[in-house]
Motif scaffolding. Structure first.
Motif, PDB file in Angstrom:
ATOM      1  N   GLN A 104       1.757  -2.742 -13.956  1.00 51.29           N
ATOM      2  CA  GLN A 104       0.959  -3.878 -14.396  1.00 51.29           C
ATOM      3  C   GLN A 104      -0.098  -4.304 -13.385  1.00 51.29           C
ATOM      4  OE1 GLN A 104       1.429  -5.129 -17.517  1.00 51.29           O
ATOM      5  NE2 GLN A 104       2.957  -3.489 -17.739  1.00 51.29           N
ATOM      6  N   SER A 105       0.102  -3.942 -12.122  1.00 53.24           N
ATOM      7  CA  SER A 105      -0.811  -4.383 -11.060  1.00 53.24           C
ATOM      8  C   SER A 105      -1.160  -3.211 -10.155  1.00 53.24           C
ATOM      9  CB  SER A 105      -0.170  -5.486 -10.212  1.00 53.24           C
ATOM     10  OG  SER A 105       0.272  -6.560 -11.008  1.00 53.24           O
ATOM     11  N   THR A 106      -2.265  -3.316  -9.450  1.00 54.91           N
ATOM     12  CA  THR A 106      -2.609  -2.298  -8.465  1.00 54.91           C
ATOM     13  C   THR A 106      -1.716  -2.481  -7.239  1.00 54.91           C
ATOM     14  OG1 THR A 106      -4.250  -3.648  -7.303  1.00 54.91           O
ATOM     15  CG2 THR A 106      -5.012  -2.382  -9.223  1.00 54.91           C
ATOM     16  N   LEU A 107      -1.608  -1.422  -6.435  1.00 57.61           N
ATOM     17  CA  LEU A 107      -0.804  -1.525  -5.224  1.00 57.61           C
ATOM     18  C   LEU A 107      -1.391  -2.547  -4.259  1.00 57.61           C
ATOM     19  CD1 LEU A 107       0.337   2.102  -4.355  1.00 57.61           C
ATOM     20  CD2 LEU A 107       1.327   0.446  -5.930  1.00 57.61           C
ATOM     21  N   ARG A 108      -2.699  -2.625  -4.219  1.00 57.85           N
ATOM     22  CA  ARG A 108      -3.338  -3.617  -3.348  1.00 57.85           C
ATOM     23  C   ARG A 108      -2.959  -5.033  -3.773  1.00 57.85           C
ATOM     24  NH1 ARG A 108      -7.502  -3.965   0.212  1.00 57.85           N
ATOM     25  NH2 ARG A 108      -7.941  -1.740   0.004  1.00 57.85           N
ATOM     26  N   GLU A 109      -2.949  -5.269  -5.088  1.00 57.14           N
ATOM     27  CA  GLU A 109      -2.568  -6.595  -5.581  1.00 57.14           C
ATOM     28  C   GLU A 109      -1.111  -6.906  -5.239  1.00 57.14           C
ATOM     29  OE1 GLU A 109      -5.544  -6.769  -9.501  1.00 57.14           O
ATOM     30  OE2 GLU A 109      -3.500  -5.964  -9.677  1.00 57.14           O
ATOM     31  N   ILE A 110      -0.257  -5.902  -5.344  1.00 56.79           N
ATOM     32  CA  ILE A 110       1.155  -6.093  -5.020  1.00 56.79           C
ATOM     33  C   ILE A 110       1.342  -6.311  -3.523  1.00 56.79           C
ATOM     34  CG2 ILE A 110       3.422  -4.988  -4.979  1.00 56.79           C
ATOM     35  CD1 ILE A 110       2.556  -3.472  -7.528  1.00 56.79           C
ATOM     36  N   TRP A 111       0.695  -5.452  -2.728  1.00 59.12           N
ATOM     37  CA  TRP A 111       0.886  -5.415  -1.274  1.00 59.12           C
ATOM     38  C   TRP A 111       0.571  -6.745  -0.620  1.00 59.12           C
ATOM     39  CZ3 TRP A 111       3.666  -2.614   1.704  1.00 59.12           C
ATOM     40  CH2 TRP A 111       3.352  -2.357   3.042  1.00 59.12           C
ATOM     41  N   ASN A 112      -0.418  -7.450  -1.142  1.00 55.53           N
ATOM     42  CA  ASN A 112      -0.769  -8.752  -0.574  1.00 55.53           C
ATOM     43  C   ASN A 112      -0.649  -9.871  -1.599  1.00 55.53           C
ATOM     44  OD1 ASN A 112      -1.321  -8.754   2.284  1.00 55.53           O
ATOM     45  ND2 ASN A 112      -2.958  -7.294   1.829  1.00 55.53           N
ATOM     46  N   GLY A 113       0.196  -9.631  -2.622  1.00 59.37           N
ATOM     47  CA  GLY A 113       0.486 -10.675  -3.584  1.00 59.37           C
ATOM     48  C   GLY A 113       1.408 -11.720  -2.977  1.00 59.37           C
ATOM     49  N   VAL A 114       1.593 -12.793  -3.670  1.00 58.65           N
ATOM     50  CA  VAL A 114       2.414 -13.894  -3.170  1.00 58.65           C
ATOM     51  C   VAL A 114       3.847 -13.457  -2.864  1.00 58.65           C
ATOM     52  CG1 VAL A 114       3.421 -16.144  -3.756  1.00 58.65           C
ATOM     53  CG2 VAL A 114       1.008 -15.678  -4.251  1.00 58.65           C
ATOM     54  N   PRO A 115       4.511 -12.686  -3.754  1.00 59.16           N
ATOM     55  CA  PRO A 115       5.893 -12.284  -3.444  1.00 59.16           C
ATOM     56  C   PRO A 115       6.008 -11.484  -2.145  1.00 59.16           C
ATOM     57  CG  PRO A 115       5.446 -11.961  -5.767  1.00 59.16           C
ATOM     58  CD  PRO A 115       4.138 -12.270  -5.120  1.00 59.16           C
ATOM     59  N   TYR A 116       5.066 -10.540  -1.921  1.00 57.57           N
ATOM     60  CA  TYR A 116       5.124  -9.739  -0.696  1.00 57.57           C
ATOM     61  C   TYR A 116       4.858 -10.603   0.531  1.00 57.57           C
ATOM     62  CZ  TYR A 116       5.892  -4.705  -0.262  1.00 57.57           C
ATOM     63  OH  TYR A 116       6.467  -3.467  -0.100  1.00 57.57           O
ATOM     64  N   GLN A 117       3.872 -11.496   0.431  1.00 53.57           N
ATOM     65  CA  GLN A 117       3.571 -12.358   1.573  1.00 53.57           C
ATOM     66  C   GLN A 117       4.735 -13.292   1.876  1.00 53.57           C
ATOM     67  OE1 GLN A 117      -0.344 -13.899   2.393  1.00 53.57           O
ATOM     68  NE2 GLN A 117      -1.181 -12.944   0.553  1.00 53.57           N
ATOM     69  N   ASP A 118       5.355 -13.825   0.824  1.00 54.55           N
ATOM     70  CA  ASP A 118       6.504 -14.705   1.034  1.00 54.55           C
ATOM     71  C   ASP A 118       7.657 -13.936   1.676  1.00 54.55           C
ATOM     72  OD1 ASP A 118       5.126 -16.797  -0.056  1.00 54.55           O
ATOM     73  OD2 ASP A 118       6.160 -16.765  -1.989  1.00 54.55           O
ATOM     74  N   PHE A 119       7.846 -12.692   1.251  1.00 52.63           N
ATOM     75  CA  PHE A 119       8.922 -11.873   1.794  1.00 52.63           C
ATOM     76  C   PHE A 119       8.698 -11.616   3.281  1.00 52.63           C
ATOM     77  CE2 PHE A 119      11.493  -8.150   2.595  1.00 52.63           C
ATOM     78  CZ  PHE A 119      12.601  -8.323   1.765  1.00 52.63           C
TER      79      PHE A 119
END
Length: 356
Positions: free
Chosen positions: A319-334
């Motif tokens: 559903q999303s690009t890897l770039r969007e995932i990599w610096n998305g809110v869930p990854y940053q929160d993690f």
């Protein structure tokens, strides 16, 4: 869970990883350089140390070619790919094509296999595709122990398969893939380690490694329980078993390791002096794990350390690009939590729960 062969020049681990920032932050502009691609979550064994045996983690699936190429194509600087997760990679029909796709891009490729379907045909496919490493998870030195740990009576078949593959490699002069044998360190089986080395030598394997046990802190499964772990609990007899294995390996000219190094070179965890064992981990800054269904996870360890993918899912690659995932809110929160005194539950005592 990696190793380096005695027959090759030891490579700098940094070849496979861009170093994490000196002061890591929640946002990371460097894309992952190591990628775990769960080519399938199907398996033909019922291992007593694997959560997959006891619960369906995701719907059964092989990673589609479209998803696979989409992910790889988004990471032009990818250096290392690990093509396994909770399933058996060699059940995937186009696995060789996946390996070749990565090799054509200069990526170092490896995966773990249980060896049950390592035939001459599938072995040749891996050789022709250019696979760098083939790691055989054997976990026992005899058929009875194998059946108890791995849930099926395939021990003799696997020995035959690996022996035939190594004979083929030697006869035709194929140095790759490097083949290694792995035993998960359990209190129940650690005494078999010296004989395990002899078994490896008998089937032509020149690398043997003792792998750490990862287990749930609460509501443990099967044999993946705290009482089976070796970390900080190694008895004199168990230490002797490791020492004997080292001596036997040396006598056969076999490379042996009992530290349970990580699948990504240079990423092995060790306990921190400040009692925060998670604090040394930099996987969320260098590694991404994508399941067969496209779910992005922080690492391959999370499914073994906390129940419920929903607790550490960081995105959806369909559903999303890897770039969007990599610096998305869930990854940053993690990442932010991992840097704090209150890390994600899956990470909270990861280094302490791992044995060796």
């Amino acid at each position: 869970m990696s190793a380096l062969p005695s027959s090759e020049i030891i490579e700098d681990p940094r070849r496979y990883h861009q170093a994490a920032p000196v002061a890591p932050t929640a946002r990371n502009e460097r894309s992952p350089t190591c990628l775990y691609l769960e080519t399938t979550n199907r398996c033909n064994l019922l291992c007593t140390t694997c959560p997959r045996t006891y619960v369906e983690l995701e719907p059964p699936a092989d990673m589609s070619w479209e998803l696979f190429t989409s992910i790889v194509d988004q990471l032009p600087d990818l250096q290392r790919a690990v093509l396994h997760g909770v399933g058996e990679p060699m059940l995937v029909k186009n696995l060789g094509q996946m390996v070749r796709y990565l090799k054509d891009r200069g990526v170092y490729v490896l995966f773990n296999t249980n060896g049950t379907v390592l035939t001459e045909k599938s072995g040749r496919a891996m050789i022709e595709a250019g696979l760098d490493e083939l790691r055989v998870s054997l976990d026992a030195s005899n058929a009875a122990s194998y059946h108890a740990i791995r849930g099926k009576n395939y021990f003799d078949r696997i020995l035959k398969n690996v022996r035939n593959f190594r004979t083929l490699q030697k006869r035709e002069g194929h140095e790759k893939p490097r083949v290694s044998a792995w035993l998960t360190g359990l209190k129940e089986t650690i005494r078999e380690l010296p004989e395990f080395v002899r078994v490896a030598a008998d089937i032509g394997v020149e690398e043997v490694y003792l792998q750490r046990l990862v287990f749930f802190e609460d509501d443990a499964i099967g044999r993946a329980t705290p009482d089976q772990a070796l970390y900080e609990k190694l008895s004199g007899e168990e230490a002797d078993a490791i020492a004997q294995a080292e001596q036997i390996a040396a006598s056969y000219g076999i490379t042996f390791g009992a530290s349970g190094a990580a699948s990504e070179p240079g990423m092995s965890l060790r306990r921190a002096d400040d009692n925060s064992p998670w604090s040394l981990c930099r996987r969320p800054w260098t590694v991404m794990y994508v399941t067969a269904n496209g779910r992005a996870l922080p690492c391959c360890i999370a499914p073994f350390s906390q129940r419920g993918y929903e607790n550490y899912t960081l995105g959806d690659a369909t559903q999303s690009t890897l770039r969007e995932i990599w610096n998305g809110v869930p990854y940053q929160d993690f990442r932010e939590a991992l840097l704090s005194i209150a890390p994600p539950t899956a990470c909270a005592s990861c280094g302490m729960r791992w044995s060796l």
